[in-house]
Design a protein around this motif. Structure first.
Motif, PDB file in Angstrom:
ATOM      1  N   TYR A  36     -11.095  -2.114   4.986  1.00 54.38           N
ATOM      2  CA  TYR A  36      -9.895  -2.580   5.705  1.00 54.38           C
ATOM      3  C   TYR A  36      -9.718  -1.679   6.919  1.00 54.38           C
ATOM      4  O   TYR A  36     -10.270  -0.566   6.980  1.00 54.38           O
ATOM      5  CB  TYR A  36      -8.636  -2.558   4.814  1.00 54.38           C
TER       6      TYR A  36
ATOM      7  N   THR B 162      -8.466   4.358  10.082  1.00 54.08           N
ATOM      8  CA  THR B 162      -7.357   4.346  11.053  1.00 54.08           C
ATOM      9  C   THR B 162      -7.877   3.905  12.410  1.00 54.08           C
ATOM     10  O   THR B 162      -8.830   4.487  12.931  1.00 54.08           O
ATOM     11  CB  THR B 162      -6.789   5.775  11.219  1.00 54.08           C
TER      12      THR B 162
ATOM     13  N   HIS C 281      -5.460   3.096  15.027  1.00 51.10           N
ATOM     14  CA  HIS C 281      -4.319   3.234  15.953  1.00 51.10           C
ATOM     15  C   HIS C 281      -3.933   1.861  16.502  1.00 51.10           C
ATOM     16  O   HIS C 281      -3.538   1.004  15.727  1.00 51.10           O
ATOM     17  CB  HIS C 281      -4.655   4.265  17.037  1.00 51.10           C
TER      18      HIS C 281
ATOM     19  N   ILE D 111       1.942   5.088  -0.205  1.00 53.98           N
ATOM     20  CA  ILE D 111       1.308   6.360   0.169  1.00 53.98           C
ATOM     21  C   ILE D 111       2.215   7.505  -0.258  1.00 53.98           C
ATOM     22  O   ILE D 111       3.412   7.506   0.044  1.00 53.98           O
ATOM     23  CB  ILE D 111       1.048   6.427   1.693  1.00 53.98           C
TER      24      ILE D 111
ATOM     25  N   GLY E 187      -9.340   8.869   8.951  1.00 53.00           N
ATOM     26  CA  GLY E 187      -8.862   8.749  10.318  1.00 53.00           C
ATOM     27  C   GLY E 187     -10.009   8.986  11.285  1.00 53.00           C
ATOM     28  O   GLY E 187     -11.147   9.272  10.873  1.00 53.00           O
TER      29      GLY E 187
ATOM     30  N   ASP F 116      -8.345  11.317   3.649  1.00 57.65           N
ATOM     31  CA  ASP F 116      -9.105  12.352   4.382  1.00 57.65           C
ATOM     32  C   ASP F 116     -10.391  12.854   3.703  1.00 57.65           C
ATOM     33  O   ASP F 116     -11.262  13.358   4.405  1.00 57.65           O
ATOM     34  CB  ASP F 116      -8.256  13.639   4.621  1.00 57.65           C
TER      35      ASP F 116
ATOM     36  N   ALA G 221       1.551  -0.513   4.522  1.00 54.50           N
ATOM     37  CA  ALA G 221       1.419   0.882   4.078  1.00 54.50           C
ATOM     38  C   ALA G 221       2.728   1.618   4.342  1.00 54.50           C
ATOM     39  O   ALA G 221       3.196   1.681   5.477  1.00 54.50           O
ATOM     40  CB  ALA G 221       0.273   1.558   4.817  1.00 54.50           C
TER      41      ALA G 221
ATOM     42  N   ASP H 213     -11.665  12.335  10.721  1.00 56.67           N
ATOM     43  CA  ASP H 213     -11.891  12.731   9.321  1.00 56.67           C
ATOM     44  C   ASP H 213     -13.338  12.569   8.866  1.00 56.67           C
ATOM     45  O   ASP H 213     -13.624  12.669   7.665  1.00 56.67           O
ATOM     46  CB  ASP H 213     -10.972  11.921   8.385  1.00 56.67           C
TER      47      ASP H 213
ATOM     48  N   TYR I   6       0.883  -1.171   0.000  1.00 58.60           N
ATOM     49  CA  TYR I   6       0.000   0.000   0.000  1.00 58.60           C
ATOM     50  C   TYR I   6       0.925   1.227   0.000  1.00 58.60           C
ATOM     51  O   TYR I   6       1.438   1.626   1.039  1.00 58.60           O
ATOM     52  CB  TYR I   6      -0.881  -0.058   1.244  1.00 58.60           C
TER      53      TYR I   6
ATOM     54  N   ILE J 182       1.027   0.288   9.429  1.00 57.06           N
ATOM     55  CA  ILE J 182       1.650   1.525   8.965  1.00 57.06           C
ATOM     56  C   ILE J 182       2.584   2.075  10.036  1.00 57.06           C
ATOM     57  O   ILE J 182       2.437   1.766  11.220  1.00 57.06           O
ATOM     58  CB  ILE J 182       0.557   2.568   8.594  1.00 57.06           C
TER      59      ILE J 182
ATOM     60  N   CYS K 156      -4.310  -3.588   7.646  1.00 54.04           N
ATOM     61  CA  CYS K 156      -3.220  -2.775   7.118  1.00 54.04           C
ATOM     62  C   CYS K 156      -2.345  -2.329   8.289  1.00 54.04           C
ATOM     63  O   CYS K 156      -2.866  -1.994   9.352  1.00 54.04           O
ATOM     64  CB  CYS K 156      -3.837  -1.555   6.420  1.00 54.04           C
TER      65      CYS K 156
HETATM   66  C1  LIG Z   1      -3.335   3.302   5.422  1.00 55.95           C
HETATM   67  C2  LIG Z   1      -3.352   4.447   6.365  1.00 55.95           C
HETATM   68  N1  LIG Z   1      -3.365   4.226   7.693  1.00 55.95           N
HETATM   69  C3  LIG Z   1      -3.385   5.253   8.553  1.00 55.95           C
HETATM   70  C4  LIG Z   1      -3.401   6.548   8.079  1.00 55.95           C
HETATM   71  C5  LIG Z   1      -3.455   7.701   9.034  1.00 55.95           C
HETATM   72  O1  LIG Z   1      -4.706   8.373   8.933  1.00 55.95           O
HETATM   73  P1  LIG Z   1      -5.000   9.588   9.938  1.00 55.95           P
HETATM   74  O2  LIG Z   1      -4.916   9.102  11.328  1.00 55.95           O
HETATM   75  O3  LIG Z   1      -6.251  10.246   9.506  1.00 55.95           O
HETATM   76  O4  LIG Z   1      -3.775  10.589   9.684  1.00 55.95           O
HETATM   77  P2  LIG Z   1      -3.404  11.376   8.342  1.00 55.95           P
HETATM   78  O5  LIG Z   1      -2.777  10.432   7.380  1.00 55.95           O
HETATM   79  O6  LIG Z   1      -4.645  11.951   7.746  1.00 55.95           O
HETATM   80  O7  LIG Z   1      -2.437  12.422   8.777  1.00 55.95           O
HETATM   81  C6  LIG Z   1      -3.390   6.743   6.690  1.00 55.95           C
HETATM   82  N2  LIG Z   1      -3.399   7.959   6.141  1.00 55.95           N
HETATM   83  N3  LIG Z   1      -3.375   5.681   5.861  1.00 55.95           N
END
Ligand SMILES: Cc1ncc(COP(=O)(O)OP(=O)(O)O)c(N)n1
Ligand SMILES: Cc1nc(C(=O)O)sc1CCOP(=O)(O)O
Ligand SMILES: [Mg+2]
Length: 207
Positions: free
Chosen positions: A123, A105, A107, A9, A83, A68, A180, A86, A7, A160, A158
Motif C-alpha cells: 500500500y 510513505t 507524502h 497507529i 518512510g 521503520d 491511518a 527508512d 489503520y 494519514i 492509505c
Molecule cells: C501509515 C503511515 N503513513 C505514513 C507514516 C509516516 O512514515 P515516516 O514518514 O517514515 O515517518 P515516521 O512515522 O517514521 O515518523 C507512517 N508511519 N505510517
C-alpha cells in the motif's frame, strides 16, 4: 484480499499507562492494520511491546505492522511501514517475503507512489491531510492530489495526518482505502470511546 479499513497507529507518549487496554479496545471495534510506532531507541522495550501486540493481533485477526524497522518485522514475522528515509523497499520485500504487508510513505507525490508500487509496496500512504498533533511538521497533501492518485494507482491508498471522525469522509469519497489514525482514535477518555470510534471509522468505509 484488498486492504481496506481502519489503520490504528500507536503512540508511546499518548498511550503511556494504558497501552494494551486502548489497543485492545481499538481491536475490539475493528482494525484492519495496527502499526506499532515507537520512535525511541530502547530496542528491548520495542521488542517486548511488539511481541505483546503480535499476540493481541493474532487473537483479533488483525495484521501487525512495525514502523521503520524491517529487521524487527522480520524477527516477528509481520509487516513493515517504511518512510522515504527508512531504507529501500526492494531489500525489505526480499527480507520479509512475498506475502508480507509493506507500506511506503509517499507524502503528496504520486511519482513516489508509482515507484513504490514497482518496488513491491503493498500500500502507499499520502499525508498529512490535516493538522497533526502527532507529527505537526509532516508535509501537507490535498484531496485533489488524492483523487488524482486514485485514478493512477491500483494499490490500496492509505491516508494519514490529523484524521478524525469529523473530517475523514471527504478522504473516503476521494478514494482512500485505509484511514491511518493516532489521536483521532486513541486520544479518547475511555476504552469504550476508543471502541466506539473504531466502529465509526469502519462505518465511514462501509466495513
Ligand atoms: C501509515 C503511515 N503513513 C505514513 C507514516 C509516516 O512514515 P515516516 O514518514 O517514515 O515517518 P515516521 O512515522 O517514521 O515518523 C507512517 N508511519 N505510517
Ligand atoms: C506518523 C505520521 N505520518 C504522517 C505523514 O503525513 O506522513 S502524519 C503522522 C501522524 C499521524 O497521527 P495523527 O493521526 O495523530 O495526526
Ligand atoms: Mg519512518
Amino acid at each position: 484480499m484488498k486492504l481496506r479499513g481502519l489503520y490504528a497507529i500507536t503512540d508511546s507518549q499518548l498511550l503511556a499507562g494504558k497501552f494494551l487496554a486502548y489497543v485492545e479496545a481499538a481491536l475490539d471495534g475493528g482494525v484492519t492494520l495496527l502499526q506499532y510506532r515507537d520512535k525511541s531507541s530502547d530496542e528491548a522495550r520495542r521488542l517486548r511491546e511488539a511481541e505483546k501486540l503480535r499476540e493481541l493481533c493474532s487473537r483479533y485477526k488483525t495484521q501487525l505492522i512495525i514502523n521503520d524497522d524491517a529487521e524487527l518485522a522480520a524477527r516477528l514475522g509481520v509487516g513493515v511501514h517504511l518512510g522515504q528515509t527508512d531504507g529501500p523497499l526492494t531489500p525489505a520485500r526480499a527480507l520479509l517475503g512475498s506475502k508480507a504487508i509493506i507500506g511506503s510513505t509517499c507524502h503528496s507525490q504520486i511519482e513516489l507512489a508509482e515507484q513504490a508500487a514497482k518496488e513491491g509496496a503493498s500500500y502507499v500512504a499520502f499525508g498529512r491531510f490535516f493538522n497533526s498533533n502527532t507529527k505537526p511538521g509532516a508535509p501537507a497533501a490535498t484531496v485533489e492530489m488524492l483523487a488524482q492518485a486514485r485514478t493512477r494507482l491500483q494499490l490500496p491508498i492509505c491516508v494519514i495526518g490529523g484524521i478524525t471522525l469529523e473530517n475523514a469522509e471527504p478522504l473516503v469519497a476521494h478514494g482512500a482505502d485505509l484511514l491511518a489514525v493516532v489521536h483521532g482514535l486513541f486520544g479518547a477518555d475511555s476504552t469504550q470511546e476508543v471502541t466506539r470510534r473504531a466502529r465509526a471509522f469502519n462505518a465511514l468505509l462501509k466495513i
